[in-house]
Design a protein around this motif. Sequence first.
Motif, PDB file in Angstrom:
ATOM      1  N   LEU A  93       0.859  -1.358   0.040  1.00 48.95           N
ATOM      2  CA  LEU A  93      -0.148  -0.039   0.217  1.00 48.95           C
ATOM      3  C   LEU A  93       1.007   1.141  -0.131  1.00 48.95           C
ATOM      4  CD1 LEU A  93      -2.881  -0.659   2.391  1.00 48.95           C
ATOM      5  CD2 LEU A  93      -3.204  -0.509  -0.192  1.00 48.95           C
ATOM      6  N   THR A  94       1.947   1.426   0.709  1.00 56.42           N
ATOM      7  CA  THR A  94       2.676   2.318   0.797  1.00 56.42           C
ATOM      8  C   THR A  94       3.426   2.579  -0.576  1.00 56.42           C
ATOM      9  OG1 THR A  94       3.314   1.859   3.156  1.00 56.42           O
ATOM     10  CG2 THR A  94       4.708   3.181   1.903  1.00 56.42           C
ATOM     11  N   ALA A  95       3.744   1.475  -1.264  1.00 49.30           N
ATOM     12  CA  ALA A  95       4.442   1.550  -2.515  1.00 49.30           C
ATOM     13  C   ALA A  95       3.525   2.368  -3.515  1.00 49.30           C
ATOM     14  CB  ALA A  95       4.878   0.378  -3.034  1.00 49.30           C
ATOM     15  N   GLY A  96       2.077   1.760  -3.437  1.00 51.42           N
ATOM     16  CA  GLY A  96       0.973   2.274  -4.212  1.00 51.42           C
ATOM     17  C   GLY A  96       0.716   3.930  -4.432  1.00 51.42           C
ATOM     18  N   LEU A  97       0.637   4.172  -2.851  1.00 52.21           N
ATOM     19  CA  LEU A  97       0.439   5.440  -2.595  1.00 52.21           C
ATOM     20  C   LEU A  97       1.709   6.453  -3.271  1.00 52.21           C
ATOM     21  CD1 LEU A  97      -1.123   5.179   0.952  1.00 52.21           C
ATOM     22  CD2 LEU A  97      -2.203   5.689  -1.149  1.00 52.21           C
ATOM     23  N   ALA A  98       2.884   5.957  -2.924  1.00 54.43           N
ATOM     24  CA  ALA A  98       3.957   6.745  -3.293  1.00 54.43           C
ATOM     25  C   ALA A  98       4.129   6.843  -5.051  1.00 54.43           C
ATOM     26  CB  ALA A  98       5.352   6.043  -2.960  1.00 54.43           C
ATOM     27  N   HIS A  99       3.426   6.014  -5.930  1.00 44.78           N
ATOM     28  CA  HIS A  99       3.394   6.127  -7.161  1.00 44.78           C
ATOM     29  C   HIS A  99       2.098   6.672  -7.714  1.00 44.78           C
ATOM     30  CE1 HIS A  99       6.877   3.474  -6.615  1.00 44.78           C
ATOM     31  NE2 HIS A  99       7.137   3.587  -7.739  1.00 44.78           N
ATOM     32  N   ALA A 100       1.180   6.848  -6.931  1.00 43.74           N
ATOM     33  CA  ALA A 100      -0.136   7.241  -7.235  1.00 43.74           C
ATOM     34  C   ALA A 100       0.038   8.877  -7.447  1.00 43.74           C
ATOM     35  CB  ALA A 100      -1.144   7.090  -6.362  1.00 43.74           C
ATOM     36  N   VAL A 101      -0.465   9.598  -8.473  1.00 38.91           N
ATOM     37  CA  VAL A 101      -0.683  11.042  -8.799  1.00 38.91           C
ATOM     38  C   VAL A 101      -1.872  11.601  -8.729  1.00 38.91           C
ATOM     39  CG1 VAL A 101       1.795  10.730 -10.236  1.00 38.91           C
ATOM     40  CG2 VAL A 101      -0.389  10.496 -11.305  1.00 38.91           C
ATOM     41  N   GLY A 102      -2.833  11.055  -8.301  1.00 39.54           N
ATOM     42  CA  GLY A 102      -4.144  11.671  -8.723  1.00 39.54           C
ATOM     43  C   GLY A 102      -4.513  12.371  -7.431  1.00 39.54           C
ATOM     44  N   ALA A 103      -5.513  13.515  -7.706  1.00 40.73           N
ATOM     45  CA  ALA A 103      -5.772  14.454  -6.714  1.00 40.73           C
ATOM     46  C   ALA A 103      -6.547  13.670  -5.683  1.00 40.73           C
ATOM     47  CB  ALA A 103      -6.611  15.442  -7.388  1.00 40.73           C
ATOM     48  N   ALA A 104      -7.260  12.572  -6.086  1.00 47.96           N
ATOM     49  CA  ALA A 104      -7.762  11.693  -5.193  1.00 47.96           C
ATOM     50  C   ALA A 104      -7.587  10.366  -5.214  1.00 47.96           C
ATOM     51  CB  ALA A 104      -9.425  11.996  -5.080  1.00 47.96           C
ATOM     52  N   VAL A 105      -7.322   9.689  -4.244  1.00 45.67           N
ATOM     53  CA  VAL A 105      -6.686   8.229  -4.449  1.00 45.67           C
ATOM     54  C   VAL A 105      -7.686   7.405  -3.651  1.00 45.67           C
ATOM     55  CG1 VAL A 105      -4.576   6.601  -4.154  1.00 45.67           C
ATOM     56  CG2 VAL A 105      -4.293   9.218  -4.502  1.00 45.67           C
ATOM     57  N   VAL A 106      -8.036   6.329  -4.298  1.00 47.79           N
ATOM     58  CA  VAL A 106      -8.842   5.122  -3.741  1.00 47.79           C
ATOM     59  C   VAL A 106      -7.837   4.078  -3.499  1.00 47.79           C
ATOM     60  CG1 VAL A 106     -10.730   3.829  -4.213  1.00 47.79           C
ATOM     61  CG2 VAL A 106     -11.068   5.975  -4.420  1.00 47.79           C
ATOM     62  N   ILE A 107      -8.060   3.303  -2.266  1.00 42.20           N
ATOM     63  CA  ILE A 107      -7.389   2.161  -2.081  1.00 42.20           C
ATOM     64  C   ILE A 107      -8.405   0.965  -1.946  1.00 42.20           C
ATOM     65  CG2 ILE A 107      -6.144   0.881  -0.352  1.00 42.20           C
ATOM     66  CD1 ILE A 107      -5.252   3.708   0.740  1.00 42.20           C
ATOM     67  N   MET A 108      -8.410  -0.231  -2.607  1.00 42.62           N
ATOM     68  CA  MET A 108      -9.317  -1.284  -2.599  1.00 42.62           C
ATOM     69  C   MET A 108      -8.660  -2.458  -3.040  1.00 42.62           C
ATOM     70  SD  MET A 108     -11.271  -0.842  -6.197  1.00 42.62           S
ATOM     71  CE  MET A 108     -12.137  -2.413  -6.095  1.00 42.62           C
ATOM     72  N   ASP A 109      -9.035  -3.604  -2.414  1.00 43.31           N
ATOM     73  CA  ASP A 109      -8.481  -4.791  -2.677  1.00 43.31           C
ATOM     74  C   ASP A 109      -8.994  -5.370  -4.162  1.00 43.31           C
ATOM     75  OD1 ASP A 109      -7.332  -4.896  -0.317  1.00 43.31           O
ATOM     76  OD2 ASP A 109      -9.088  -6.040   0.584  1.00 43.31           O
ATOM     77  N   ALA A 110      -8.220  -6.361  -4.454  1.00 40.11           N
ATOM     78  CA  ALA A 110      -8.482  -6.938  -5.797  1.00 40.11           C
ATOM     79  C   ALA A 110      -9.577  -7.876  -6.026  1.00 40.11           C
ATOM     80  CB  ALA A 110      -7.253  -7.795  -6.504  1.00 40.11           C
ATOM     81  N   ASP A 111      -9.836  -8.588  -4.604  1.00 39.00           N
ATOM     82  CA  ASP A 111     -10.991  -9.868  -4.870  1.00 39.00           C
ATOM     83  C   ASP A 111     -12.456  -9.267  -4.873  1.00 39.00           C
ATOM     84  OD1 ASP A 111     -11.574  -8.291  -2.524  1.00 39.00           O
ATOM     85  OD2 ASP A 111     -10.547  -9.714  -1.094  1.00 39.00           O
ATOM     86  N   LEU A 112     -12.799  -7.856  -4.979  1.00 36.68           N
ATOM     87  CA  LEU A 112     -14.139  -7.277  -5.191  1.00 36.68           C
ATOM     88  C   LEU A 112     -14.939  -7.585  -4.220  1.00 36.68           C
ATOM     89  CD1 LEU A 112     -14.736  -8.206  -9.049  1.00 36.68           C
ATOM     90  CD2 LEU A 112     -14.058  -5.983  -8.136  1.00 36.68           C
TER      91      LEU A 112
END
Length: 340
Positions: A93-112
């Motif tokens: 999650l830390t890695a994903g947030l570091a690479h996200a560039v959006g004005a808003a960032v949504v975090i979710m799991d892949a399993d739906l």
Amino acid sequence: MSALVEIMSPELDKGDMTELSVVIPLYNEQEVITVMYERLTAVLTGLRVTYELVLVDDGSGDGTPAVMRRLANDDSAVTAVFLSRNFGKEAALTAGLAHAVGAAVVIMDADLQDPPELIPKMMQAWNEGADVVCMRRSSRAGETWFKRRSAHHFYRVLNAVSDVEIPPDTGDFRLLSRKAIYALQQLNERNRYMKGLFAWIGLPTTVIEYDRMPRVAGTTKWNYASLFNLAFQGITSFSTAPLRLVVAGGLLTAFLGIIFALWIVAKTLVFGDPVQGYPSLIAMITFLGGAQLLSIGLLGEYIGKTYYETKQRPVYLVHEVLKRGRVVDQMTASSERSHA
């Protein structure tokens, strides 16, 4: 200017800002990733915003990396981040947030289990001024009674001992504003309990309730041992209450020991009963030995956290990044920004 200051600078991503980023950590999710991508892109296309999908492979041993590469090559909105090994979900999650560039960032799991169809409602709350939009589970379909009840009680226990108020019954499914992302990037600890860090920054928060769905495909990677370890990590990362409980337990044990000793003396003087020492002695030695080992182990847990923090190792290392169909070698750069 140091590398850390450059990473935290609000001007860093302005030239590459999108309206919405969706960060998804992945570990052995090849059965569900394509279905997840199709449902998610259908929702995001309907929002009519510029978006990106940041998929983070946390050292998967199945076909997950291959599916991620295909998606990144076919869709310029997909950024695929490949960690050098399995570092755990909090690091992913830390890695994903570091690479996200959006004005808003949504975090979710892949399993739906967390429906992407709720993202428009999350975006609405963000547009109304919320920096953090937490999704609270009003029901948890597809999970055992024991898991539901243990999760319910864990959040109550955590809030009872924690230094910060963590919204109960909430997972990682949430929206963060760019302001919240910059705030998180200033938290440098290596022992990361992300739900606690999300709450610690203290920005305006909106809570939305929803019904959690069963997994679409595949099996959960979280067994009870892993969940217990995560729960223990959460408690010891945001509270020293267990240490205070050990002190209180020691005082109570000492007080009871004094009462018991006085009782033995009084009984011997008044009734003349001989001291029946062996059974009570063994019981007391066993009890106190167990309590001492538990106390030492708990103290060792806190000392161990300090030990790992002083090493200053990066939270994660990136093997490579695929962005807009282009391969970027990030192994060196990730060492600088991994604790953001």
